[in-house]
Design a protein around this motif. Structure first.
Motif, short mmCIF file in Angstrom:
data_model
loop_
_atom_site.label_atom_id
_atom_site.label_comp_id
_atom_site.label_asym_id
_atom_site.label_seq_id
_atom_site.Cartn_x
_atom_site.Cartn_y
_atom_site.Cartn_z
N ILE A 112 -1.12 -11.20 -3.55
CA ILE A 112 -2.38 -10.80 -4.19
C ILE A 112 -2.33 -11.20 -5.66
O ILE A 112 -3.30 -11.69 -6.23
CB ILE A 112 -2.60 -9.28 -4.04
CG1 ILE A 112 -2.70 -8.91 -2.56
CG2 ILE A 112 -3.86 -8.83 -4.79
CD1 ILE A 112 -2.73 -7.44 -2.28
N GLY A 113 -1.14 -11.02 -6.26
CA GLY A 113 -0.96 -11.33 -7.69
C GLY A 113 -1.28 -12.78 -8.00
O GLY A 113 -1.92 -13.07 -9.02
N ILE A 149 -4.98 -13.14 -8.04
CA ILE A 149 -5.55 -12.46 -9.22
C ILE A 149 -5.26 -13.29 -10.48
O ILE A 149 -6.15 -13.47 -11.33
CB ILE A 149 -4.95 -11.04 -9.37
CG1 ILE A 149 -5.37 -10.15 -8.20
CG2 ILE A 149 -5.33 -10.40 -10.71
CD1 ILE A 149 -6.81 -9.70 -8.21
N ILE A 156 -12.38 -2.67 -1.98
CA ILE A 156 -12.26 -2.28 -3.40
C ILE A 156 -11.62 -3.40 -4.22
O ILE A 156 -12.06 -3.71 -5.33
CB ILE A 156 -11.49 -0.95 -3.52
CG1 ILE A 156 -12.39 0.16 -2.97
CG2 ILE A 156 -11.08 -0.68 -4.96
CD1 ILE A 156 -11.79 1.53 -2.99
N ILE A 157 -10.60 -4.03 -3.64
CA ILE A 157 -9.95 -5.13 -4.37
C ILE A 157 -10.97 -6.25 -4.63
O ILE A 157 -11.01 -6.83 -5.72
CB ILE A 157 -8.76 -5.70 -3.55
CG1 ILE A 157 -7.67 -4.63 -3.35
CG2 ILE A 157 -8.18 -6.96 -4.19
CD1 ILE A 157 -6.87 -4.28 -4.55
N VAL A 159 -13.59 -4.80 -7.37
CA VAL A 159 -12.97 -4.63 -8.71
C VAL A 159 -12.47 -5.98 -9.23
O VAL A 159 -12.76 -6.38 -10.37
CB VAL A 159 -11.82 -3.59 -8.65
CG1 VAL A 159 -11.11 -3.50 -9.99
CG2 VAL A 159 -12.37 -2.23 -8.25
N GLY A 160 -11.72 -6.69 -8.38
CA GLY A 160 -11.20 -7.99 -8.79
C GLY A 160 -12.32 -8.95 -9.12
O GLY A 160 -12.25 -9.70 -10.10
N PHE A 215 2.71 -3.48 -7.18
CA PHE A 215 1.69 -4.39 -7.69
C PHE A 215 2.13 -5.00 -9.03
O PHE A 215 1.84 -6.14 -9.34
CB PHE A 215 0.36 -3.65 -7.92
CG PHE A 215 -0.58 -3.73 -6.75
CD1 PHE A 215 -1.15 -4.94 -6.38
CD2 PHE A 215 -0.93 -2.61 -6.03
CE1 PHE A 215 -2.03 -5.03 -5.31
CE2 PHE A 215 -1.82 -2.68 -4.96
CZ PHE A 215 -2.36 -3.89 -4.60
N LEU A 262 -10.23 -14.55 -3.91
CA LEU A 262 -9.98 -13.13 -3.62
C LEU A 262 -10.82 -12.67 -2.42
O LEU A 262 -10.32 -11.98 -1.53
CB LEU A 262 -10.35 -12.32 -4.87
CG LEU A 262 -9.84 -10.91 -4.95
CD1 LEU A 262 -8.34 -10.87 -4.84
CD2 LEU A 262 -10.28 -10.26 -6.26
N THR A 321 -7.79 4.20 4.02
CA THR A 321 -7.25 3.49 2.85
C THR A 321 -7.10 2.00 3.15
O THR A 321 -7.45 1.15 2.34
CB THR A 321 -5.89 4.09 2.44
OG1 THR A 321 -6.06 5.49 2.23
CG2 THR A 321 -5.34 3.44 1.20
N LEU A 371 0.84 -1.20 0.00
CA LEU A 371 0.00 0.00 0.00
C LEU A 371 0.88 1.26 0.00
O LEU A 371 0.53 2.28 -0.58
CB LEU A 371 -0.92 0.02 1.22
CG LEU A 371 -1.98 -1.09 1.28
CD1 LEU A 371 -2.80 -0.98 2.55
CD2 LEU A 371 -2.89 -1.02 0.07
N LEU A 380 -10.53 0.48 3.06
CA LEU A 380 -11.16 0.42 1.74
C LEU A 380 -10.43 -0.55 0.81
O LEU A 380 -11.03 -1.09 -0.12
CB LEU A 380 -11.17 1.83 1.11
CG LEU A 380 -12.18 2.80 1.73
CD1 LEU A 380 -12.02 4.19 1.14
CD2 LEU A 380 -13.61 2.31 1.50
N PHE A 381 -9.13 -0.76 1.08
CA PHE A 381 -8.33 -1.64 0.21
C PHE A 381 -8.97 -3.02 0.00
O PHE A 381 -9.24 -3.40 -1.15
CB PHE A 381 -6.90 -1.74 0.79
CG PHE A 381 -6.09 -2.86 0.26
CD1 PHE A 381 -5.60 -2.84 -1.04
CD2 PHE A 381 -5.78 -3.97 1.05
CE1 PHE A 381 -4.84 -3.89 -1.53
CE2 PHE A 381 -5.03 -5.01 0.57
CZ PHE A 381 -4.56 -4.98 -0.72
N ALA A 386 2.55 -7.97 -2.85
CA ALA A 386 1.88 -7.85 -4.15
C ALA A 386 1.83 -9.20 -4.84
O ALA A 386 0.85 -9.54 -5.52
CB ALA A 386 2.62 -6.84 -5.03
N ILE A 408 -13.80 -8.12 -12.51
CA ILE A 408 -12.94 -8.50 -13.64
C ILE A 408 -12.87 -10.02 -13.78
O ILE A 408 -12.93 -10.56 -14.88
CB ILE A 408 -11.51 -7.92 -13.44
CG1 ILE A 408 -11.55 -6.39 -13.47
CG2 ILE A 408 -10.55 -8.45 -14.52
CD1 ILE A 408 -10.23 -5.71 -13.16
#
Lengths: 49, 379
Positions: B360-361, B364, B214-215, B218-219, B108, B230, B207, B102, B210-211, B357, B222
């Protein structure tokens, strides 16, 4: 679908999609940091007095 | 009388009579996994139950993986329903501090490059003649993330679960041996000595809260097929960051994660029946898994080099190697490697960013892969 088409699609869309998704997340986090910047008081507020 | 005696005695030696060479080899493999876990401290939390499960399932006539056998019951309840990897993910989210990523969201991108091995290995597996879904499950070893590999493989190639899981966890524990030669091969000494500024930019509580939300949204939009992965990791992180449900956070990170790790390990071990496991295919999968992690490291370092060039030499390309999911082991490897060339170089914080990252990557990448497969009508 033949293996060649499948492999190339997975390579391109998969790698591109991963990079794009994480790129979007990177931008969103950067924006969040701008909208909700860190304030010194947060640290002071959380520290025991 | 004598016949009854002989029959009774034959019951005692039946196990030995049914023991096949494959079972003996797999009992030795189980022993080797136990040795690595107990003596060498390689991922002991997983290798110990996996090794023991492997020994259990290779003892003939116990029928532990037959319907109603106790290992089959655990396997069906937790692996076939995908519940175990998802519960583990809540725990991972509850125990991972994503602050480093963050603080520097650009990392990322390194987490994305560290997943390219998945897709390259998938293509390689296809070229070697594996079916599409088998290739997907083999490629996912490159996520360098056990629960993700189990989640995908249990759905689409359950017959490969033993080989894929063992490869994923073994190579994860071998990261300190696998990564350094690749890092040295792809970088110059000048690049390895780059000192990165450690300006700690704190992140606001809003932040941080919200992280995960939002992830997830949004994730999930997508790559909806990967939302279970996720969503669970982000639920754990939201609980951690909110501080409002301390008991749930602690339970997820400790008790639940521990119990599920035990059951997950023993279930994976139970898939290592000699008759199924001892095939040339298993060796090829182990080889491809190794290649996947090498490719992840190489792609991460190469993107690191791009960042080095575009930042006028401010980014040390070594941190790219940490863009995989082996957290925080890979970040420590980068730190150690950097200090070999400059003792005053503290890359840990930056590498932790890339490593978080990478975690999370990997989720994703798996989510994107599943959604692309769904889009193509393969699943």
């Amino acid at each position: 679908m033949d293996n060649w088409t499948f492999g190339v699609t997975m390579l391109m869309v998969g790698m591109g999609g991963t990079l794009l998704t994480l790129g979007i997340m990177s931008v969103i986090i950067a924006l969040l940091k701008k909208i909700f910047p860190y304030k010194k008081e947060e640290e002071e507020g959380s520290s025991p007095s | 009388m004598l016949e009854a005696f002989v029959n009774g005695f034959s019951g005692l030696i039946a196990g030995f009579l049914h023991l096949q060479a494959a079972n003996v080899i797999m009992i030795m493999v189980g022993g080797a996994l136990l040795y690595l876990g107990i003596k060498k401290d390689f991922e002991p939390l997983l290798l110990v139950p996996i090794g023991f499960g492997c020994i259990l399932v290779n003892i003939p006539l116990a029928d532990l993986m037959e319907p109603h056998g106790f290992l089959r019951t655990i396997y069906d309840a937790g692996i076939m329903t995908e519940l175990f990897p998802l519960l583990i993910f809540i725990g991972i989210g509850a125990m991972t501090d994503f602050s480093p990523v963050l603080e520097n969201p650009l990392t990322f991108l390194l987490g994305a490059a560290g997943q390219f091995g998945i897709f390259l290995t998938l293509a390689l597996a296809l070229a070697l003649g594996f079916s599409k879904l088998d290739a997907v499950s083999i490629g996912i070893i490159g996520a360098c993330d056990g629960p993700t590999a189990i989640y995908v493989t249990s759905q689409y190639a359950p017959h490969l679960l033993g080989a894929v899981s063992v490869a994923a966890y073994s190579y994860m524990s071998l990261v300190p041996i696998i990564q350094p030669p690749i890092m040295r091969f792809l970088t110059t000494e000048k690049e390895r000595t780059v000192v990165m500024k450690t300006s700690r930019k704190s992140v606001s509580k809003t932040t941080r809260l919200l992280f995960p939300l939002i992830i997830t949204v949004v994730g999930g939009l997508i790559a909806p097929k990967g939302l279970p992965l996720l969503g669970t990791i982000m639920l754990g992180n939201l609980m951690l960051e909110s501080g409002a449900v301390e008991r749930l956070t602690k339970a997820s990170a400790n008790e639940i994660a521990n119990v599920v790790t035990l059951l997950l390990g023993i279930s994976i071990g139970a898939t290592m029946d000699g008759k199924v496991f001892l095939q040339t295919q298993t060796l090829i999968i182990l080889g491809l898994g190794f290649i996947a992690i090498c490719l992840d490291t190489a792609c991460g370092v190469l993107l690191g080099k791009v960042l080095y060039l575009t930042s006028n030499g401010k980014v040390n390309p070594l941190i790219g190697a940490a863009g995989i999911s082996a957290f925080p082991m890979s970040a420590r490897v980068v730190m150690k490697e950097g200090q070999k060339y400059n003792k005053k170089n503290y890359l840990l914080m930056h590498a932790m960013g890339a490593n978080a990252a990478g975690q999370i990557g990997s989720v994703i990448a798996a989510a994107v892969m599943l959604s692309v497969l769904k889009g193509m009508g393969i699943i």
